[in-house]
Design a protein around this motif. Sequence first.
Motif, PDB file in Angstrom:
ATOM      1  N   GLU A  14       0.839  -1.205   0.000  1.00 31.49           N
ATOM      2  CA  GLU A  14       0.000   0.000   0.000  1.00 31.49           C
ATOM      3  C   GLU A  14       0.871   1.252   0.000  1.00 31.49           C
ATOM      4  OE1 GLU A  14      -3.746   1.718   2.591  1.00 31.49           O
ATOM      5  OE2 GLU A  14      -1.992   1.009   3.675  1.00 31.49           O
ATOM      6  N   HIS A  15       2.002   1.185   0.698  1.00 27.70           N
ATOM      7  CA  HIS A  15       2.895   2.336   0.827  1.00 27.70           C
ATOM      8  C   HIS A  15       4.286   1.939   0.368  1.00 27.70           C
ATOM      9  CE1 HIS A  15       4.619   5.707   3.661  1.00 27.70           C
ATOM     10  NE2 HIS A  15       5.021   5.827   2.402  1.00 27.70           N
ATOM     11  N   VAL A  16       4.766   2.630  -0.672  1.00 29.66           N
ATOM     12  CA  VAL A  16       6.102   2.403  -1.209  1.00 29.66           C
ATOM     13  C   VAL A  16       6.935   3.657  -0.988  1.00 29.66           C
ATOM     14  CG1 VAL A  16       7.471   1.913  -3.272  1.00 29.66           C
ATOM     15  CG2 VAL A  16       5.246   0.807  -2.962  1.00 29.66           C
ATOM     16  N   ALA A  17       8.132   3.486  -0.478  1.00 31.33           N
ATOM     17  CA  ALA A  17       9.078   4.593  -0.320  1.00 31.33           C
ATOM     18  C   ALA A  17      10.257   4.351  -1.256  1.00 31.33           C
ATOM     19  CB  ALA A  17       9.558   4.691   1.128  1.00 31.33           C
ATOM     20  N   LYS A  58      -1.213   3.228  -2.834  1.00 26.62           N
ATOM     21  CA  LYS A  58      -1.969   4.368  -2.319  1.00 26.62           C
ATOM     22  C   LYS A  58      -1.052   5.478  -1.814  1.00 26.62           C
ATOM     23  CE  LYS A  58      -5.967   6.136  -0.775  1.00 26.62           C
ATOM     24  NZ  LYS A  58      -7.141   6.421  -1.622  1.00 26.62           N
ATOM     25  N   TYR A  59       0.074   5.092  -1.235  1.00 25.60           N
ATOM     26  CA  TYR A  59       1.015   6.049  -0.643  1.00 25.60           C
ATOM     27  C   TYR A  59       2.393   5.865  -1.290  1.00 25.60           C
ATOM     28  CZ  TYR A  59      -2.533   6.453   3.000  1.00 25.60           C
ATOM     29  OH  TYR A  59      -3.717   6.643   3.679  1.00 25.60           O
ATOM     30  N   PRO A 184       5.793   2.430   5.670  1.00 23.00           N
ATOM     31  CA  PRO A 184       6.011   1.851   4.341  1.00 23.00           C
ATOM     32  C   PRO A 184       6.091   0.332   4.404  1.00 23.00           C
ATOM     33  CG  PRO A 184       8.035   2.828   5.173  1.00 23.00           C
ATOM     34  CD  PRO A 184       6.948   3.225   6.133  1.00 23.00           C
ATOM     35  N   ASP A 185       5.516  -0.293   3.394  1.00 25.37           N
ATOM     36  CA  ASP A 185       5.608  -1.747   3.256  1.00 25.37           C
ATOM     37  C   ASP A 185       6.873  -2.141   2.506  1.00 25.37           C
ATOM     38  OD1 ASP A 185       2.825  -2.321   4.247  1.00 25.37           O
ATOM     39  OD2 ASP A 185       2.345  -1.090   2.506  1.00 25.37           O
ATOM     40  N   LEU A 186       7.286  -1.272   1.584  1.00 33.42           N
ATOM     41  CA  LEU A 186       8.406  -1.578   0.704  1.00 33.42           C
ATOM     42  C   LEU A 186       9.245  -0.323   0.504  1.00 33.42           C
ATOM     43  CD1 LEU A 186       9.873  -3.411  -1.424  1.00 33.42           C
ATOM     44  CD2 LEU A 186       8.203  -2.554  -3.095  1.00 33.42           C
ATOM     45  N   VAL A 187      10.564  -0.468   0.638  1.00 31.15           N
ATOM     46  CA  VAL A 187      11.500   0.617   0.340  1.00 31.15           C
ATOM     47  C   VAL A 187      12.371   0.179  -0.833  1.00 31.15           C
ATOM     48  CG1 VAL A 187      13.362   2.087   1.193  1.00 31.15           C
ATOM     49  CG2 VAL A 187      11.537   1.361   2.755  1.00 31.15           C
TER      50      VAL A 187
END
Length: 243
Positions: A14-17, A58-59, A184-187
Amino acid sequence: MARDERIETRHGPEHVAIIMDGNGRWAQRRGRPRLFGHQAGAKRVRDIVEACPDLGVKYLTIFAFSTENWKRTQAEVAGLMSLFRRYIEREARALFDSGVRVRFIGDRLKLEPKLVTLMDELELLTSGNDLVHLTIAINYGGRDEVTRAAQRLAYEIEQGRLTPKDVDAETLARFLDTRVLPDPDLVIRTSGEARISNFLLWQSAYAEYEFIDTLWPDFTRDEFARVLAGFAARDRRFGAVKA
């Protein structure tokens, strides 16, 4: 992206950095100044932001300028600050029309007033959007963020609004720049470097990491989709063991 071309996103992040690394090397390999690479990298941001809805993201949080980047040459820093101003001025309407909500994290006190004003105006302009939440880290460092959060927390204790016993991880998180965002779920870090460079230290405690060789200006939507698909195949246990 057509519906039948979309990757499976039920288990995607949902949240990737993203640590957008490699702009300078991309330019140097072409015999151009480093700022040319930063300009190409800024254009790549638009492509990746536009890809997010179809990929289930989403993020999106991007690392634009760190607290350590002030150590670069005065010419490069000045060029980056000018690039940030132009990016906001040129992209504001497109971001608003695309349903993107923009936030900025980092210490704004060292930034020039004109840039801060543009940042404030873009945040206000897009505050009602909800399709994609784009967070841009400028003059940001993870240790600096936690330090500033601890200072604000200490002030609340000093004022009697909190006691030391009230302080736990959730309390401290409420004073971080990212307090309204999920972790974040994934960086992702581009350019082949395998380090986190003081980025989202607190928030990434349980994030998955992906270090890829591609330089940021060459990071395409298709490669982004492949990285997300790889994330979906990972087994995330958050410290637990499956029965």
